[in-house]
Scaffold this motif. Structure first.
Motif, PDB file in Angstrom:
ATOM      1  N   TYR A 229     -65.355  -0.723 -28.467  1.00  0.00           N
ATOM      2  CA  TYR A 229     -64.507  -1.922 -28.432  1.00  0.00           C
ATOM      3  C   TYR A 229     -64.686  -2.747 -29.702  1.00  0.00           C
ATOM      4  N   ARG A 230     -65.912  -2.773 -30.237  1.00  0.00           N
ATOM      5  CA  ARG A 230     -66.154  -3.507 -31.486  1.00  0.00           C
ATOM      6  C   ARG A 230     -65.311  -2.913 -32.620  1.00  0.00           C
ATOM      7  N   ARG A 231     -65.299  -1.601 -32.714  1.00  0.00           N
ATOM      8  CA  ARG A 231     -64.526  -0.957 -33.776  1.00  0.00           C
ATOM      9  C   ARG A 231     -63.023  -1.116 -33.534  1.00  0.00           C
ATOM     10  N   TRP A 232     -62.624  -1.051 -32.269  1.00  0.00           N
ATOM     11  CA  TRP A 232     -61.205  -1.214 -31.952  1.00  0.00           C
ATOM     12  C   TRP A 232     -60.740  -2.625 -32.325  1.00  0.00           C
ATOM     13  N   LEU A 233     -61.590  -3.626 -32.084  1.00  0.00           N
ATOM     14  CA  LEU A 233     -61.244  -4.994 -32.474  1.00  0.00           C
ATOM     15  C   LEU A 233     -61.131  -5.126 -33.997  1.00  0.00           C
ATOM     16  N   ALA A 234     -61.958  -4.379 -34.727  1.00  0.00           N
ATOM     17  CA  ALA A 234     -61.856  -4.408 -36.191  1.00  0.00           C
ATOM     18  C   ALA A 234     -60.506  -3.885 -36.651  1.00  0.00           C
ATOM     19  N   VAL A 235     -60.003  -2.895 -35.926  1.00  0.00           N
ATOM     20  CA  VAL A 235     -58.663  -2.381 -36.231  1.00  0.00           C
ATOM     21  C   VAL A 235     -57.612  -3.419 -35.875  1.00  0.00           C
ATOM     22  N   LEU A 236     -57.736  -4.009 -34.695  1.00  0.00           N
ATOM     23  CA  LEU A 236     -56.765  -5.006 -34.227  1.00  0.00           C
ATOM     24  C   LEU A 236     -56.697  -6.203 -35.168  1.00  0.00           C
ATOM     25  N   ARG A 237     -57.841  -6.626 -35.680  1.00  0.00           N
ATOM     26  CA  ARG A 237     -57.898  -7.832 -36.523  1.00  0.00           C
ATOM     27  C   ARG A 237     -57.589  -7.539 -37.987  1.00  0.00           C
ATOM     28  N   GLY A 238     -57.280  -6.286 -38.298  1.00  0.00           N
ATOM     29  CA  GLY A 238     -56.848  -5.945 -39.648  1.00  0.00           C
ATOM     30  C   GLY A 238     -57.957  -5.659 -40.627  1.00  0.00           C
ATOM     31  N   ASP A 239     -59.217  -5.551 -40.144  1.00  0.00           N
ATOM     32  CA  ASP A 239     -60.323  -5.284 -41.053  1.00  0.00           C
ATOM     33  C   ASP A 239     -60.336  -3.832 -41.519  1.00  0.00           C
ATOM     34  N   ALA A 240     -59.883  -2.922 -40.649  1.00  0.00           N
ATOM     35  CA  ALA A 240     -59.898  -1.498 -40.982  1.00  0.00           C
ATOM     36  C   ALA A 240     -58.548  -1.086 -41.542  1.00  0.00           C
ATOM     37  N   ARG A 241     -58.583  -0.337 -42.647  1.00  0.00           N
ATOM     38  CA  ARG A 241     -57.339   0.180 -43.239  1.00  0.00           C
ATOM     39  C   ARG A 241     -57.169   1.662 -42.987  1.00  0.00           C
ATOM     40  N   VAL A 242     -58.265   2.372 -42.755  1.00  0.00           N
ATOM     41  CA  VAL A 242     -58.206   3.793 -42.432  1.00  0.00           C
ATOM     42  C   VAL A 242     -58.884   3.992 -41.086  1.00  0.00           C
ATOM     43  N   VAL A 243     -58.133   4.475 -40.116  1.00  0.00           N
ATOM     44  CA  VAL A 243     -58.635   4.660 -38.750  1.00  0.00           C
ATOM     45  C   VAL A 243     -58.613   6.148 -38.431  1.00  0.00           C
ATOM     46  N   ILE A 244     -59.755   6.664 -37.998  1.00  0.00           N
ATOM     47  CA  ILE A 244     -59.918   8.082 -37.704  1.00  0.00           C
ATOM     48  C   ILE A 244     -60.407   8.204 -36.275  1.00  0.00           C
ATOM     49  N   GLY A 245     -59.806   9.094 -35.494  1.00  0.00           N
ATOM     50  CA  GLY A 245     -60.265   9.217 -34.120  1.00  0.00           C
ATOM     51  C   GLY A 245     -59.695  10.413 -33.409  1.00  0.00           C
ATOM     52  N   THR A 246     -60.121  10.573 -32.160  1.00  0.00           N
ATOM     53  CA  THR A 246     -59.604  11.633 -31.294  1.00  0.00           C
ATOM     54  C   THR A 246     -58.324  11.142 -30.623  1.00  0.00           C
ATOM     55  N   ARG A 247     -57.849  11.883 -29.608  1.00  0.00           N
ATOM     56  CA  ARG A 247     -56.469  11.692 -29.138  1.00  0.00           C
ATOM     57  C   ARG A 247     -56.139  10.261 -28.729  1.00  0.00           C
ATOM     58  N   SER A 248     -57.079   9.522 -28.121  1.00  0.00           N
ATOM     59  CA  SER A 248     -56.759   8.167 -27.678  1.00  0.00           C
ATOM     60  C   SER A 248     -56.535   7.218 -28.845  1.00  0.00           C
ATOM     61  N   ALA A 249     -57.052   7.578 -30.022  1.00  0.00           N
ATOM     62  CA  ALA A 249     -56.892   6.719 -31.195  1.00  0.00           C
ATOM     63  C   ALA A 249     -55.449   6.676 -31.687  1.00  0.00           C
ATOM     64  N   VAL A 250     -54.591   7.563 -31.154  1.00  0.00           N
ATOM     65  CA  VAL A 250     -53.192   7.570 -31.600  1.00  0.00           C
ATOM     66  C   VAL A 250     -52.493   6.260 -31.257  1.00  0.00           C
ATOM     67  N   PHE A 251     -53.047   5.489 -30.306  1.00  0.00           N
ATOM     68  CA  PHE A 251     -52.477   4.194 -29.937  1.00  0.00           C
ATOM     69  C   PHE A 251     -53.140   3.032 -30.683  1.00  0.00           C
ATOM     70  N   ALA A 252     -54.086   3.292 -31.570  1.00  0.00           N
ATOM     71  CA  ALA A 252     -54.841   2.225 -32.226  1.00  0.00           C
ATOM     72  C   ALA A 252     -53.901   1.252 -32.943  1.00  0.00           C
ATOM     73  N   PRO A 253     -54.152  -0.063 -32.819  1.00  0.00           N
ATOM     74  CA  PRO A 253     -53.229  -1.078 -33.371  1.00  0.00           C
ATOM     75  C   PRO A 253     -53.412  -1.284 -34.876  1.00  0.00           C
ATOM     76  N   VAL A 254     -53.157  -0.237 -35.660  1.00  0.00           N
ATOM     77  CA  VAL A 254     -53.326  -0.314 -37.110  1.00  0.00           C
ATOM     78  C   VAL A 254     -52.253  -1.225 -37.699  1.00  0.00           C
ATOM     79  N   ALA A 255     -52.665  -2.186 -38.503  1.00  0.00           N
ATOM     80  CA  ALA A 255     -51.717  -3.130 -39.098  1.00  0.00           C
ATOM     81  C   ALA A 255     -50.979  -2.472 -40.258  1.00  0.00           C
ATOM     82  N   ASP A 256     -49.682  -2.728 -40.328  1.00  0.00           N
ATOM     83  CA  ASP A 256     -48.843  -2.260 -41.438  1.00  0.00           C
ATOM     84  C   ASP A 256     -49.051  -0.767 -41.678  1.00  0.00           C
TER      85      ASP A 256
END
Length: 666
Positions: A229-256
């Motif tokens: 959840y900590r890493r997912w929040l980093a994606v949600l808040r725009g801190d992460a620009r490259v997101v890598i994950g397994t199948r559930s990560a396809v829904f990750a809220p990557v900005a722009d």
């Protein structure tokens, strides 16, 4: 003393989606927003509402000034958190996946938004330094026709779509990391979806070599609730620009979002086992289409679905020339398992390998190079049959397959229920003699140890996965998908028991077999460096020919053509409807199926398929298939979704499971 609640002065109505499991309640409901919750009750936040007297979780979808509900509105009970976790883009994607797979939004949202971890959410995030654009050396992409142009399109923010055929020996994590870095430095986000944790770790290591580690996030279920959840929040808040994950990560809220990457889309682990059973590839391509961003599907082999995207013009090929492929690929030899050759060579008989294959392995070991041996099954002897009539040995209690767990095991063990069977006797002919249907990795390692005395034998499979092996003489026995990497490549690879892969009664048997073979063969040195791949199979088989020629595109073309001729996905859409026979008939009886729909069945639920939720073991389960043309897929899903909701509201039948384009039809 009773206090009177005051509604919010501005936009007092919240339209919410309760997280309810029943299909007929998959709709929005209006609630009044109390004035004291108004500031936090924003679109995308988690909330709780009263529904039929009980408190249920919900998401706020929007705030309104009015309502179309006739009657008195209930009050929004609680705002769980002021964090807006359901973004506009993810909500659009959830709606599209729900429509594509005839599911409910609540089920898709459970896949898309992870459970809240309150402690993590309340922590103050560490500030992240701005991403400083760097220089990316992407010259290796010039080995592929159109590769340099694809990288240029990513730099310019254009929506380029491609199906990439990775060259054998090429480092796919480095190539994907280069594409990700180019996109990130252009100011846009990247989402890469991979089959398993090994692939995630490999790409993450390559990505942080190109992009600042603080800007790269790896998501997977094995992290644990708090860290994930900590890493997912980093994606949600725009801190992460490259997101890598397994199948559930396809829904990750990557900005722009600027690039969606899918690696090895033929892997079964990319298909979600929970309702509504979406495939990560389809979700990723839906997302790329909605956001008008770049997309890439990569792999050593190619699926018919990926080839259909190329044929339709939605994506273009990223392939190397034939001359480059021949220079990079190992030499591939197909050999039949000749009994005559084994009689002449005791070592060949011991190792279940033709003499020529053993000679290739010996030559590689003599040059101090490791040898890879791919075995389809893990364990010792994972399947037994009668030695006289070849009837498969099954458990008397649950009909599961019987296996031999080890050399000194007192008896066979059921792979389903775990019961031990000490005295085996064939139910058809009465014989007590048994034989191995297929030999597992541990038994193969024993045999190869005797064939190559003094040579270390390393086993990778099951719970004992080896990441890499040193560049020295060793025999590595691995099951598909967990082959260790070898520095400098393997000197030879031996692909055993090909009939166990090709002989499966499965629509995707040939495609999946080639994918597994090519993944192993890609780890072998090039032809010029003496690399040899030996596959124990008849050379006339088209799948074997595709491996010899290293032609996954041609194999995918032929696979797509053959499926088009017989009306199978991806040329058409098929829905599998599973449940009690009367419930399935009732559902299809009320469904307004599109014109041209074909009904196939009913048949018994295929062996190994899970029973629908709520259907007990003492009830018969049947399967009906509904086939429609490619352009009627959404109409079919909508019809089945409405029929499922109507049946759910009546409560007169047991639950029915609907799967759109399942991986395994029967």
């Amino acid at each position: 003393m009773t206090t009177t609640r005051q509604a919010a002065e501005h936009e007092p109505v919240a339209r919410v989606l309760p997280m309810l499991t029943v299909p007929h309640l998959d709709r929005d409901f209006d609630y009044l927003v109390p004035a004291d919750l108004s500031d936090d009750a924003q679109p995308g936040v988690r909330a709780k509402v009263r529904f039929h007297g009980r408190l249920v979780d919900a998401f706020i979808l929007e705030r309104r000034s009015d309502t179309d509900h006739v009657g008195k509105l209930g009050w929004l009970d609680k705002v769980v958190s002021a964090e807006s976790v359901l973004t506009h883009d993810v909500r659009r994607l959830v709606d599209a996946v729900t429509a594509r797979y005839a599911g409910t939004r609540a089920d898709v949202l459970r896949l898309a938004v992870p459970p809240r971890h309150a402690t993590v959410e309340k922590q103050t995030p560490k500030p992240v330094e701005p991403l400083t654009p760097g220089t990316v050396d992407a010259t290796a992409w010039s080995s592929y026709n159109g590769g340099a142009q694809f990288i240029s399109a990513l730099q310019e923010g254009r929506a380029a779509r491609a199906v990439w055929q990775a060259l054998p020996g090429d480092s796919w994590p480095r190539r994907l990391a280069e594409a990700a870095a180019v996109t990130a430095y252009s100011g846009r986000g990247v989402l890469a979806v991979l089959p398993d944790q090994r692939d995630v770790d490999a790409l993450y290591a390559a990505a942080i070599a190109e992009v600042a580690e603080a800007r790269v996030v790896a998501l997977s279920a094995g992290l644990g609730p708090a860290e994930r959840y900590r890493r997912w929040l980093a994606v949600l808040r725009g801190d992460a620009r490259v997101v890598i994950g397994t199948r559930s990560a396809v829904f990750a809220p990557v900005a722009d979002l600027g690039l969606v990457v899918m690696w090895d889309d033929g892997d079964d682990s990319l298909s979600e086992p929970r309702a509504p059973y979406p495939h990560a590839r389809e979700v990723a391509m839906l997302r790329a289409h909605q956001l008008r961003c770049a997309a890439m599907i990569g792999g050593y082999a190619r699926t018919a679905e990926a080839q259909a995207l190329v044929r339709s013009g939605w994506a273009h090929d990223l392939t190397a020339t034939r001359a480059t492929v021949r220079a990079r690929a190992p030499r591939v030899v197909a050999l039949e398992d000749s009994a005559y050759a084994q009689e002449r060579d005791p070592a060949a008989r011991t190792a279940r390998l033709p003499t020529v294959a053993l000679d290739a392995a010996r030559a590689a070991l003599k040059n101090n190079a490791p040898v890879l041996v791919q075995v389809p099954r893990r364990g010792y002897v994972p399947a037994l049959s009668c030695a006289r009539c070849r009837t498969v040995a099954r458990c008397r209690h649950c009909t599961g397959p019987l296996s031999l767990p080890g050399r000194d095991a007192p008896g066979a063990v059921c792979r389903w229920c775990g019961r031990e069977e000490l005295g085996l006797r064939c139910v058809r002919c009465g014989s007590d003699a048994v034989r191995a249907v297929v030999v597992g990795a541990r038994r193969t390692a024993e045999e190869l140890g005797r064939a190559f005395p003094g040579t270390p034998v390393i086993t990778s499979g099951g719970d004992e996965v080896v990441a890499s092996v040193p560049p020295r003489s060793a025999v590595v026995v691995a099951t598909p998908g967990v082959e260790p990497a070898a520095e400098g490549g393997y000197g030879a690879a031996l692909l055993l028991d090909s009939w166990a892969l090709l002989g499966r009664q499965d629509l995707r048997a040939a495609e999946d077999t080639l994918r597994r073979w090519m993944a192993a063969a890609a780890l072998v040195r090039s032809r010029a460096d003496g690399g040899v791949v030996t596959v124990v199979a008849e050379s006339a088989i088209p799948t074997v020919q595709a491996l010899i020629r290293w032609d996954p595109v041609g194999h995918a073309e032929a696979e797509l053509d053959s499926r088009s001729e017989v009306g199978l996905p991806p040329a058409v859409h098929i829905a599998a409807v599973d449940g009690a026979p009367d419930a399935v008939s009732a559902l299809l009886g009320v469904a307004e199926l599109p014109d041209g729909a074909d009904l196939l069945g009913p048949v018994d639920l295929p062996m190994g398929a899970r029973r629908p939720a709520g259907v007990t073991a003492d009830h018969a389960v049947s399967r009906m298939l509904v086939r429609v043309p490619r352009n009627a897929g959404l109409d079919l899903a909508a019809a089945l979704r409405r029929a499922t909701a109507a049946q759910s509201a009546r409560h007169d039948h047991e639950p029915v499971r609907v799967q759109i384009d399942p991986l395994h039809i029967g």
